[in-house]
Motif scaffolding. Structure first.
Motif, PDB file in Angstrom:
ATOM      1  N   ASP A 226      31.820 -27.606  20.269  1.00 19.91           N
ATOM      2  CA  ASP A 226      33.149 -27.081  19.917  1.00 19.91           C
ATOM      3  C   ASP A 226      33.053 -25.794  19.107  1.00 19.91           C
ATOM      4  OD1 ASP A 226      32.107 -28.094  17.595  1.00 19.91           O
ATOM      5  OD2 ASP A 226      33.965 -29.044  16.929  1.00 19.91           O
ATOM      6  N   ALA A 227      31.898 -25.160  19.146  1.00 18.27           N
ATOM      7  CA  ALA A 227      31.684 -23.939  18.366  1.00 18.27           C
ATOM      8  C   ALA A 227      32.517 -22.774  18.912  1.00 18.27           C
ATOM      9  CB  ALA A 227      30.206 -23.562  18.364  1.00 18.27           C
ATOM     10  N   ILE A 228      32.737 -21.782  18.036  1.00 25.38           N
ATOM     11  CA  ILE A 228      33.394 -20.528  18.418  1.00 25.38           C
ATOM     12  C   ILE A 228      32.320 -19.448  18.451  1.00 25.38           C
ATOM     13  CG2 ILE A 228      35.165 -18.842  17.839  1.00 25.38           C
ATOM     14  CD1 ILE A 228      36.312 -21.526  18.579  1.00 25.38           C
ATOM     15  N   ILE A 229      32.211 -18.755  19.565  1.00 30.23           N
ATOM     16  CA  ILE A 229      31.134 -17.776  19.737  1.00 30.23           C
ATOM     17  C   ILE A 229      31.712 -16.384  19.904  1.00 30.23           C
ATOM     18  CG2 ILE A 229      29.190 -17.064  21.180  1.00 30.23           C
ATOM     19  CD1 ILE A 229      30.375 -20.651  21.297  1.00 30.23           C
ATOM     20  N   VAL A 230      31.212 -15.453  19.091  1.00 27.38           N
ATOM     21  CA  VAL A 230      31.619 -14.049  19.161  1.00 27.38           C
ATOM     22  C   VAL A 230      30.510 -13.265  19.863  1.00 27.38           C
ATOM     23  CG1 VAL A 230      32.319 -12.011  17.860  1.00 27.38           C
ATOM     24  CG2 VAL A 230      32.901 -14.297  17.018  1.00 27.38           C
ATOM     25  N   ILE A 231      30.889 -12.463  20.853  1.00 27.69           N
ATOM     26  CA  ILE A 231      29.925 -11.723  21.660  1.00 27.69           C
ATOM     27  C   ILE A 231      30.301 -10.241  21.666  1.00 27.69           C
ATOM     28  CG2 ILE A 231      28.790 -11.552  23.909  1.00 27.69           C
ATOM     29  CD1 ILE A 231      30.126 -14.413  24.412  1.00 27.69           C
ATOM     30  N   VAL A 232      29.318  -9.402  21.411  1.00 31.64           N
ATOM     31  CA  VAL A 232      29.498  -7.956  21.530  1.00 31.64           C
ATOM     32  C   VAL A 232      28.605  -7.480  22.666  1.00 31.64           C
ATOM     33  CG1 VAL A 232      29.316  -5.726  20.391  1.00 31.64           C
ATOM     34  CG2 VAL A 232      29.996  -7.734  19.076  1.00 31.64           C
TER      35      VAL A 232
END
Length: 294
Positions: A226-232
């Motif tokens: 259920d993690a939130i992942i930020v991607i650049v």
């Protein structure tokens, strides 16, 4: 009526026998059960817990129906199972004992939710600043915000950091020539827990062909937890956020920050809305009283 009166009298007499130490004992046991349930949920061991409960129920029934052989085998299995549980949960138990010895658990008991929200708020702000600057410089990044699911198994694939979240630290980790830039950064409870970690790739066949390995790893992590992942993106510099196998792409810094706050600090908006509504009702009441006095 006489029977009900007798039950009430007996219950009252029994209530009078309860001492302060009995109440303290009950509260301690309830707290331990609560922490045990939380440990099971965070370690994704709900199926194991259900299996243990079923085993204990069968053991209890075998004793009631005098199934001697089954009862004997189950009792021996439970004795060996206790040792197996200690081995299975050895990393979690070691971490729990280490926290108890360091006193961090006691500090958390007295820490308010506001302080935890402040730490997470700072982590989100610093992450967004770093992502915006890395977006301008076309520097790829992969940041995982842990929530209720424990992600220790993925953190062990990288390097333990345990540092405060700052924009400079995040940029240094994902600097092209840095040794940890190819992996993911894990943020736990508002702190950078690990860096250079390996994430599972998404197995979905419906993903866009222009998505690279970094995006597929972020989506795969969101599918597994259920993690939130930020991607650049390293190619385009666009900022994306993955959750529950879904990817929101081409976000600006403001939208990304609002999305992270809504997902990682859910009580913030609710509390502000409730407080605003409460203050509005108070103001309306005061206005009504003023009109009545006139």
């Amino acid at each position: 009526m006489a029977a009900l009166h007798s039950i009430l009298i007996n219950s009252w007499n029994y209530f009078l026998t309860i001492r302060f130490t009995d109440v303290l004992d009950i509260l301690i046991v309830a707290f331990l059960i609560y922490k045990l349930i939380g440990l099971i949920r965070k370690t994704n061991s709900m199926r194991l817990a259900k299996g243990i409960i079923v085993l204990l129920i069968v053991l209890w029934l075998s004793g009631i129906f005098n199934l001697t052989m089954i009862n004997y085998m189950l009792r021996k299995g439970v004795e060996l199972g206790l040792i197996a549980i200690v081995i299975i949960f050895q990393p979690e138990l070691r971490k729990l004992l280490a926290r108890m010895g360091s006193g961090s658990s006691i500090a958390r008991l007295f820490s308010s939710k506001d302080s935890n929200a402040t730490v997470m708020d700072n982590a989100i702000a610093q992450t967004v600043i770093a992502c915006q600057q890395m977006s301008n410089s076309r520097t790829g990044a992969l940041i995982v915000f842990e929530r209720s699911n424990n992600l220790d198994e993925y953190m062990r694939t990288g390097t333990i950091v345990d540092a405060a979240v700052t924009a400079e630290l995040i940029k240094n980790i994902f600097f092209v020539k840095a040794p940890l830039h190819d992996g993911a950064v894990f943020v736990r409870e508002g702190r950078i827990a690990a860096a250079g970690c390996v994430l599972p790739l998404s197995q979905s066949h419906n993903l866009s062909k222009d998505l690279g390995m970094r995006h597929r790893a972020g989506i795969g992590m969101s599918e597994s937890s259920d993690a939130i992942i930020v991607i650049v993106s390293e190619e385009t510099g666009s900022i994306s956020i993955a959750e529950n196998g879904m990817l929101k792409r081409h976000l600006n810094a403001t939208t990304a920050e609002k999305l992270l706050r809504s997902k990682l600090i859910p009580d913030e908006n609710e509390n502000s809305k409730s407080s605003d509504g409460f203050m509005a009702r108070i103001q309306n009441m005061m206005k009504g009283r003023g009109n009545e006095s006139k």
